[in-house]
Design a protein around this motif. Structure first.
Motif, PDB file in Angstrom:
ATOM      1  N   PRO A   1      33.499  19.550  41.621  1.00  0.00           N
ATOM      2  CA  PRO A   1      33.747  18.772  40.413  1.00  0.00           C
ATOM      3  C   PRO A   1      33.943  19.705  39.218  1.00  0.00           C
ATOM      4  N   LEU A   2      34.705  19.257  38.239  1.00  0.00           N
ATOM      5  CA  LEU A   2      34.960  20.062  37.052  1.00  0.00           C
ATOM      6  C   LEU A   2      34.736  19.218  35.791  1.00  0.00           C
ATOM      7  N   THR A   3      34.018  19.776  34.854  1.00  0.00           N
ATOM      8  CA  THR A   3      33.817  19.130  33.557  1.00  0.00           C
ATOM      9  C   THR A   3      34.615  19.917  32.535  1.00  0.00           C
ATOM     10  N   ILE A   4      35.592  19.279  31.912  1.00  0.00           N
ATOM     11  CA  ILE A   4      36.461  19.955  30.951  1.00  0.00           C
ATOM     12  C   ILE A   4      36.142  19.462  29.546  1.00  0.00           C
ATOM     13  N   LYS A   5      35.832  20.401  28.670  1.00  0.00           N
ATOM     14  CA  LYS A   5      35.481  20.063  27.289  1.00  0.00           C
ATOM     15  C   LYS A   5      36.576  20.500  26.325  1.00  0.00           C
ATOM     16  N   ASP A   6      36.688  19.749  25.210  1.00  0.00           N
ATOM     17  CA  ASP A   6      37.648  20.063  24.147  1.00  0.00           C
ATOM     18  C   ASP A   6      39.089  20.128  24.647  1.00  0.00           C
ATOM     19  N   ILE A   7      39.458  19.123  25.431  1.00  0.00           N
ATOM     20  CA  ILE A   7      40.859  18.989  25.856  1.00  0.00           C
ATOM     21  C   ILE A   7      41.696  18.716  24.609  1.00  0.00           C
ATOM     22  N   PRO A   8      42.754  19.474  24.366  1.00  0.00           N
ATOM     23  CA  PRO A   8      43.510  19.308  23.112  1.00  0.00           C
ATOM     24  C   PRO A   8      44.248  17.976  23.011  1.00  0.00           C
ATOM     25  N   ALA A   9      44.442  17.536  21.781  1.00  0.00           N
ATOM     26  CA  ALA A   9      45.205  16.313  21.532  1.00  0.00           C
ATOM     27  C   ALA A   9      46.612  16.485  22.093  1.00  0.00           C
ATOM     28  N   GLY A  10      47.163  15.415  22.621  1.00  0.00           N
ATOM     29  CA  GLY A  10      48.505  15.468  23.181  1.00  0.00           C
ATOM     30  C   GLY A  10      48.545  15.825  24.650  1.00  0.00           C
ATOM     31  N   THR A  11      47.364  16.057  25.248  1.00  0.00           N
ATOM     32  CA  THR A  11      47.324  16.376  26.678  1.00  0.00           C
ATOM     33  C   THR A  11      47.638  15.135  27.504  1.00  0.00           C
ATOM     34  N   VAL A  12      48.629  15.241  28.361  1.00  0.00           N
ATOM     35  CA  VAL A  12      49.069  14.130  29.205  1.00  0.00           C
ATOM     36  C   VAL A  12      48.387  14.175  30.576  1.00  0.00           C
ATOM     37  N   ALA A  13      48.158  15.377  31.072  1.00  0.00           N
ATOM     38  CA  ALA A  13      47.570  15.555  32.405  1.00  0.00           C
ATOM     39  C   ALA A  13      46.996  16.958  32.512  1.00  0.00           C
ATOM     40  N   LEU A  14      46.303  17.215  33.619  1.00  0.00           N
ATOM     41  CA  LEU A  14      45.732  18.531  33.884  1.00  0.00           C
ATOM     42  C   LEU A  14      46.302  19.107  35.178  1.00  0.00           C
ATOM     43  N   ALA A  15      46.252  20.416  35.279  1.00  0.00           N
ATOM     44  CA  ALA A  15      46.598  21.096  36.523  1.00  0.00           C
ATOM     45  C   ALA A  15      45.491  22.092  36.828  1.00  0.00           C
ATOM     46  N   VAL A  16      45.276  22.370  38.112  1.00  0.00           N
ATOM     47  CA  VAL A  16      44.197  23.266  38.527  1.00  0.00           C
ATOM     48  C   VAL A  16      44.721  24.281  39.550  1.00  0.00           C
ATOM     49  N   ARG A  17      44.281  25.504  39.382  1.00  0.00           N
ATOM     50  CA  ARG A  17      44.572  26.556  40.367  1.00  0.00           C
ATOM     51  C   ARG A  17      43.272  27.287  40.664  1.00  0.00           C
ATOM     52  N   MET A  18      42.931  27.433  41.943  1.00  0.00           N
ATOM     53  CA  MET A  18      41.741  28.173  42.350  1.00  0.00           C
ATOM     54  C   MET A  18      42.165  29.279  43.306  1.00  0.00           C
ATOM     55  N   SER A  19      41.732  30.491  43.010  1.00  0.00           N
ATOM     56  CA  SER A  19      42.146  31.619  43.852  1.00  0.00           C
ATOM     57  C   SER A  19      41.020  32.640  43.989  1.00  0.00           C
ATOM     58  N   ASP A  20      41.211  33.563  44.911  1.00  0.00           N
ATOM     59  CA  ASP A  20      40.246  34.620  45.196  1.00  0.00           C
ATOM     60  C   ASP A  20      40.892  35.969  44.921  1.00  0.00           C
ATOM     61  N   PRO A  21      40.661  36.542  43.730  1.00  0.00           N
ATOM     62  CA  PRO A  21      41.266  37.843  43.419  1.00  0.00           C
ATOM     63  C   PRO A  21      40.720  38.977  44.282  1.00  0.00           C
ATOM     64  N   ASP A  22      39.568  38.744  44.934  1.00  0.00           N
ATOM     65  CA  ASP A  22      39.007  39.765  45.829  1.00  0.00           C
ATOM     66  C   ASP A  22      39.721  39.790  47.176  1.00  0.00           C
ATOM     67  N   ALA A  23      40.606  38.819  47.388  1.00  0.00           N
ATOM     68  CA  ALA A  23      41.367  38.763  48.647  1.00  0.00           C
ATOM     69  C   ALA A  23      42.858  38.622  48.331  1.00  0.00           C
ATOM     70  N   SER A  24      43.336  39.549  47.495  1.00  0.00           N
ATOM     71  CA  SER A  24      44.771  39.572  47.133  1.00  0.00           C
ATOM     72  C   SER A  24      45.242  38.251  46.535  1.00  0.00           C
ATOM     73  N   ASP A  25      44.390  37.639  45.704  1.00  0.00           N
ATOM     74  CA  ASP A  25      44.698  36.381  45.012  1.00  0.00           C
ATOM     75  C   ASP A  25      45.013  35.244  45.996  1.00  0.00           C
TER      76      ASP A  25
ATOM     77  N   HIS B   1      32.495  37.128  47.391  1.00  0.00           N
ATOM     78  CA  HIS B   1      33.761  37.120  46.662  1.00  0.00           C
ATOM     79  C   HIS B   1      33.619  36.278  45.394  1.00  0.00           C
ATOM     80  N   ALA B   2      34.447  36.621  44.406  1.00  0.00           N
ATOM     81  CA  ALA B   2      34.491  35.837  43.165  1.00  0.00           C
ATOM     82  C   ALA B   2      35.724  34.937  43.198  1.00  0.00           C
ATOM     83  N   TYR B   3      35.529  33.679  42.852  1.00  0.00           N
ATOM     84  CA  TYR B   3      36.614  32.697  42.886  1.00  0.00           C
ATOM     85  C   TYR B   3      36.886  32.207  41.468  1.00  0.00           C
TER      86      TYR B   3
END
Length: 198
Positions: free
Chosen positions: A82-106, A154-156
């Motif tokens: 789950p993700l809690t997003i604070k202070d989403i700017p005015a005019g935001t229509v939708a969100l996008a998410v990317r999760m990666s592991d830079p310790d494993a070549s992204d 690993h860090a994600y």
């Protein structure tokens, strides 16, 4: 002589009246900004941020990775955090998410586009939703594929994007297509980093 005194007094009165007419007005008192207006400005200046109930002390809970119980293809962790997003700017229509592991070549663990502009629920990858599109992760499946570090810790990195318009993507898009679609549509972004161990 009386006439002369009268004329002198009249002249003095006229001078006094004219001086009063041309006197500079007193400077206006400065207008104080209301507390409400100051609060609004401070809120507008706050950068967007993201946190998760699934992350404690910088560590991702077991259930969202290889030590969980929900899998696809027998071994790929499928329960997204789950993700809690604070202070989403005015005019935001939708969100996008990317999760990666830079310790494993992204290594890409999750690509999601056109999520509602608000908090992201636990297991949102499985739940989907109208208009939500998910990309192909580095495991080769669509949706969330949680951490499965081969060894050690690993860090994600989870990046959330506030979008000015929906991304023109359908289920199965690639990381490159995701990056290209973001161009010119990002109002703000925020990151969360969490560790996961084998």
């Amino acid at each position: 002589m009386t006439k002369g005194i009268t004329l002198l007094l009249a002249a003095l009165c006229c001078t006094a009246l004219l001086s009063g007419c041309t006197a500079s007005p007193a400077p206006a008192a400065p207008v104080e900004q209301s507390d409400a207006a100051e609060s609004e400005e401070q809120a507008a200046a706050q950068p967007m941020s993201v946190e998760s109930a699934g992350v404690t002390g910088g560590v991702l809970a077991d259930v969202y990775g290889a030590k969980g119980v929900d899998f696809v293809s027998g071994y790929i962790p499928a329960r997204s955090l789950p993700l809690t997003i604070k202070d989403i700017p005015a005019g935001t229509v939708a969100l996008a998410v990317r999760m990666s592991d830079p310790d494993a070549s992204d290594w890409v663990h999750w690509l999601a586009a056109n999520l509602p502009a608000g908090d992201v629920a636990d297991n949102a990858s499985r739940a989907g939703g109208d208009g939500v599109a998910q990309g192909v992760n580095s495991f080769g499946t669509i949706g969330y594929g949680g951490p499965t570090p081969p060894s050690g810790t690993h860090a994600y990195v989870v990046t959330v994007y506030a979008l000015s318009e929906a991304l023109p993507l359908q289920d199965g898009f690639s990381d490159a297509e995701f990056t290209a679609a973001l161009e010119g549509r990002v109002l703000a972004q925020a990151q969360l980093t969490a560790q996961y161990s084998k």
